[in-house]
Design a protein around this motif. Structure first.
Motif, PDB file in Angstrom:
ATOM      1  N   TYR A   1      26.374 -39.824   8.612  1.00 30.54           N
ATOM      2  CA  TYR A   1      27.476 -38.893   8.336  1.00 30.54           C
ATOM      3  C   TYR A   1      27.391 -37.741   9.333  1.00 30.54           C
ATOM      4  CZ  TYR A   1      24.291 -35.397   6.359  1.00 30.54           C
ATOM      5  OH  TYR A   1      23.304 -34.456   6.184  1.00 30.54           O
ATOM      6  N   TYR A   2      28.458 -36.999   9.405  1.00 23.19           N
ATOM      7  CA  TYR A   2      28.396 -35.741  10.168  1.00 23.19           C
ATOM      8  C   TYR A   2      29.093 -34.649   9.361  1.00 23.19           C
ATOM      9  CZ  TYR A   2      33.228 -36.854  11.637  1.00 23.19           C
ATOM     10  OH  TYR A   2      34.570 -37.165  11.655  1.00 23.19           O
ATOM     11  N   GLU A   3      28.663 -33.409   9.602  1.00 20.29           N
ATOM     12  CA  GLU A   3      29.241 -32.276   8.890  1.00 20.29           C
ATOM     13  C   GLU A   3      30.549 -31.873   9.560  1.00 20.29           C
ATOM     14  OE1 GLU A   3      26.258 -29.270   8.909  1.00 20.29           O
ATOM     15  OE2 GLU A   3      24.924 -30.362   7.523  1.00 20.29           O
ATOM     16  N   ARG A   4      31.536 -31.546   8.727  1.00 16.41           N
ATOM     17  CA  ARG A   4      32.851 -31.182   9.244  1.00 16.41           C
ATOM     18  C   ARG A   4      33.025 -29.653   9.316  1.00 16.41           C
ATOM     19  NH1 ARG A   4      37.246 -32.812   6.143  1.00 16.41           N
ATOM     20  NH2 ARG A   4      36.071 -33.082   4.222  1.00 16.41           N
TER      21      ARG A   4
ATOM     22  N   VAL B   1      28.601 -33.755  23.030  1.00 18.61           N
ATOM     23  CA  VAL B   1      28.518 -34.090  21.601  1.00 18.61           C
ATOM     24  C   VAL B   1      29.214 -33.016  20.784  1.00 18.61           C
ATOM     25  CG1 VAL B   1      26.989 -34.596  19.674  1.00 18.61           C
ATOM     26  CG2 VAL B   1      26.337 -35.285  21.997  1.00 18.61           C
ATOM     27  N   LYS B   2      30.299 -33.386  20.148  1.00 23.56           N
ATOM     28  CA  LYS B   2      31.021 -32.458  19.283  1.00 23.56           C
ATOM     29  C   LYS B   2      30.498 -32.492  17.853  1.00 23.56           C
ATOM     30  CE  LYS B   2      35.288 -32.939  21.972  1.00 23.56           C
ATOM     31  NZ  LYS B   2      36.722 -33.361  21.950  1.00 23.56           N
ATOM     32  N   GLN B   3      30.007 -33.657  17.435  1.00 24.65           N
ATOM     33  CA  GLN B   3      29.481 -33.816  16.080  1.00 24.65           C
ATOM     34  C   GLN B   3      28.149 -34.550  16.152  1.00 24.65           C
ATOM     35  OE1 GLN B   3      30.792 -32.447  13.518  1.00 24.65           O
ATOM     36  NE2 GLN B   3      32.941 -32.100  14.056  1.00 24.65           N
ATOM     37  N   ILE B   4      27.110 -33.967  15.574  1.00 24.41           N
ATOM     38  CA  ILE B   4      25.805 -34.637  15.503  1.00 24.41           C
ATOM     39  C   ILE B   4      25.762 -35.484  14.235  1.00 24.41           C
ATOM     40  CG2 ILE B   4      23.325 -34.310  15.228  1.00 24.41           C
ATOM     41  CD1 ILE B   4      23.521 -31.831  16.922  1.00 24.41           C
TER      42      ILE B   4
ATOM     43  N   ALA C   1      27.266 -38.403  18.151  1.00 20.54           N
ATOM     44  CA  ALA C   1      26.013 -39.027  18.576  1.00 20.54           C
ATOM     45  C   ALA C   1      24.919 -38.717  17.563  1.00 20.54           C
ATOM     46  CB  ALA C   1      25.605 -38.536  19.964  1.00 20.54           C
ATOM     47  N   LEU C   2      23.936 -39.605  17.551  1.00 18.01           N
ATOM     48  CA  LEU C   2      22.764 -39.447  16.693  1.00 18.01           C
ATOM     49  C   LEU C   2      21.694 -38.703  17.483  1.00 18.01           C
ATOM     50  CD1 LEU C   2      21.447 -40.384  13.944  1.00 18.01           C
ATOM     51  CD2 LEU C   2      20.579 -42.349  15.226  1.00 18.01           C
TER      52      LEU C   2
ATOM     53  N   VAL D   1      17.248 -36.433  22.438  1.00 15.37           N
ATOM     54  CA  VAL D   1      18.259 -37.277  23.064  1.00 15.37           C
ATOM     55  C   VAL D   1      19.374 -37.525  22.059  1.00 15.37           C
ATOM     56  CG1 VAL D   1      16.719 -38.403  24.704  1.00 15.37           C
ATOM     57  CG2 VAL D   1      16.991 -39.373  22.418  1.00 15.37           C
ATOM     58  N   TYR D   2      20.567 -37.806  22.588  1.00 14.31           N
ATOM     59  CA  TYR D   2      21.748 -37.998  21.752  1.00 14.31           C
ATOM     60  C   TYR D   2      22.265 -39.417  21.985  1.00 14.31           C
ATOM     61  CZ  TYR D   2      21.333 -32.990  21.302  1.00 14.31           C
ATOM     62  OH  TYR D   2      20.835 -31.727  21.049  1.00 14.31           O
ATOM     63  N   VAL D   3      22.141 -40.256  20.965  1.00 18.32           N
ATOM     64  CA  VAL D   3      22.473 -41.673  21.076  1.00 18.32           C
ATOM     65  C   VAL D   3      23.902 -41.890  20.587  1.00 18.32           C
ATOM     66  CG1 VAL D   3      21.874 -44.007  20.328  1.00 18.32           C
ATOM     67  CG2 VAL D   3      20.062 -42.315  20.757  1.00 18.32           C
TER      68      VAL D   3
END
Length: 454
Positions: free
Chosen positions: A451-454, A330-333, A291-292, A217-219
């Motif tokens: 954080y998220y990876e760019r 979700v574009k960025q996890i 999203a997480l 799931v994506y929170v």
């Protein structure tokens, strides 16, 4: 006309005679006590300026609020002074704004009814661990502020402070948090069922709840709701998925004699910060498109913390809403930062600062940071390592028990090879060396965050 002149001539003579006649006792006139002095003596001193709360700079909570409310200090610390409360700062609410109770944090913190201030939560209501002040006392505070919050003079009816009618009755007023489904949204609700907080006790517990999700799931948003007197509500994931406590089992941090439950302390070493913090009624959303990700069959350790400084039983109860979004939105996890220093020595009877660098192997954007150490930790700083902002302090916390969580509206951008530096200062006041360990007598040094990876 002559009669009036005669009468006027007699007046000073008569007053002088009474004042100087040894056989006449003058009637003393009671000195008028100012509204602020009444507020100090009947509310701030007995309810707020107590040990552990707002008594002195030595209180364990001082690092969190920076506010002393003792006589002789309270007025200067309240009126016209900015608050460190992040929601208050965002809403331009200061501790006490003259002529504006609606823009004064003191009034909002004393008013336990969230509906009165547009459902905006300014953290735990006050007095923490006590009972809500009376309707009359709350009205007195409001009238004093709206009259300009003067340090002298009478601007509010003193009898209001003697009112005993509660301004808030939680058993009738506490309303459960609607679930995401009830709101017409996608998500999962978790709950810590109603529990007793015994008199004159500080109860902190953990309950592992399964999400019952058969797929990841994506929170995108985490919303909390707690009963009054909740100091914090934190959500944790686990490093090791093979060393998990039983689901739905209440694990207390303290026994009734106030000693630590060592088994619970040891289990805490397996935690990774997931959400929440010292605002037990927070509502946090990740930036748009982020999203997480939580894996299938995930579970979360729920950690509420309540104070009770009364002689009656109080109650705790907590709700957590995890709002989810479809994977294709979700574009960025968002990933969790878990930078852990596990090897260090704190010499006996010394102050020691431990500095460690951590680097990312990819370009990242940091959206949230918090820290973790134990009772001998006095200051935790996080600095940027490398790049144009090398050495810049982006996080600072001095409250080991209730570390602040900073959510960055503008993410901190780091290139591959750059990272973070933890600078943790400890005071070892024992006669033995200390180091990393799982109990409260040992120490830790951890950076948590998102954080998220760019």
């Amino acid at each position: 006309m002559k009669k009036w002149l005669l009468f006027l001539a007699i007046i000073p003579f008569g007053c002088s005679k009474v004042a100087n006649d040894p056989g006449v006792t003058p009637t003393p006139q009671a000195a008028t006590v100012s509204s602020f002095d009444l507020l100090q003596d009947k509310l701030l001193t007995p309810s707020c300026a107590s040990s552990g709360c707002h008594l002195s700079m030595n209180d364990v909570s001082f690092a969190q609020h920076g506010l002393v409310l003792t006589k002789g200090n309270a007025y200067a610390n309240l009126v016209g002074v900015a608050s460190v409360n992040p929601v208050a700062l965002k809403n331009s609410v200061i501790r006490v704004r003259k002529f504006a109770s609606s823009e004064s944090l003191l009034f909002h913190k004393l008013n336990w009814d969230l509906s009165h201030h547009g459902l905006v939560s300014y953290g735990a209501p006050m007095p923490l661990g006590g009972k809500p002040i009376s309707k009359g006392q709350l009205a007195f505070v409001q009238k004093w502020i709206d009259a300009g919050a003067p340090s002298v003079g009478t601007v509010a009816d003193a009898s209001l402070l003697d009112d005993t009618t509660p301004s808030f009755v939680e058993s009738a007023n506490f309303i459960p948090l609607p679930s995401p489904a009830e709101e017409g949204k996608s998500g999962i609700q978790l709950k810590v069922d109603r529990f007793v907080v015994p008199p004159n006790f500080e109860r902190e517990l953990f309950v592992r709840r399964p999400l019952n999700n058969t797929a990841p799931v994506y929170v995108a948003r985490i919303k909390l709701k707690s009963r009054a007197n909740s100091h914090h509500m934190v959500l944790y994931d686990f490093r090791s998925k093979t060393l998990l406590p039983n689901t739905d089992e209440v694990r207390d941090l303290r026994n009734l004699d106030n000693s630590l439950n060592i088994a619970t302390v040891i289990q805490m070493s397996n935690h990774i910060f997931l959400g929440g913090g010292t605002d037990p009624n927070s509502d946090y959303s990740f930036p748009a498109g982020m999203a997480l990700q939580l894996p299938a069959n995930a579970s979360i350790d729920l950690n509420p913390h309540y104070f009770n400084k009364t002689t009656d039983n109080l109650y705790g109860e907590n709700y957590v809403n995890l709002y989810t979004v479809p994977a294709d939105q979700v574009k960025q996890i968002v990933k969790m930062i878990d930078f852990n220093v596990t090897s260090f020595t704190l010499p006996a009877n010394q102050t020691t600062t431990i500095t460690r660098d951590f680097k990312f192997d990819k370009a990242v954007a940091i959206v949230s940071l918090t820290s973790h150490y134990h009772a001998r930790g006095k200051l935790f700083q996080i600095k940027i390592k490398g790049g144009a902002r090398d050495g810049e302090v982006i996080y600072e916390n001095a409250d080991w028990a209730h570390p602040k969580v900073i959510n960055y509206d503008t993410p901190i951008l780091l290139q591959a090879g750059e990272g973070l530096t933890s600078v943790a200062t400890y005071v070892n006041d024992t006669n033995k060396d200390l180091g990393f360990g799982l109990t409260s007598e040992d120490e830790m040094d951890i950076i948590f965050g998102y954080y998220y990876e760019r």
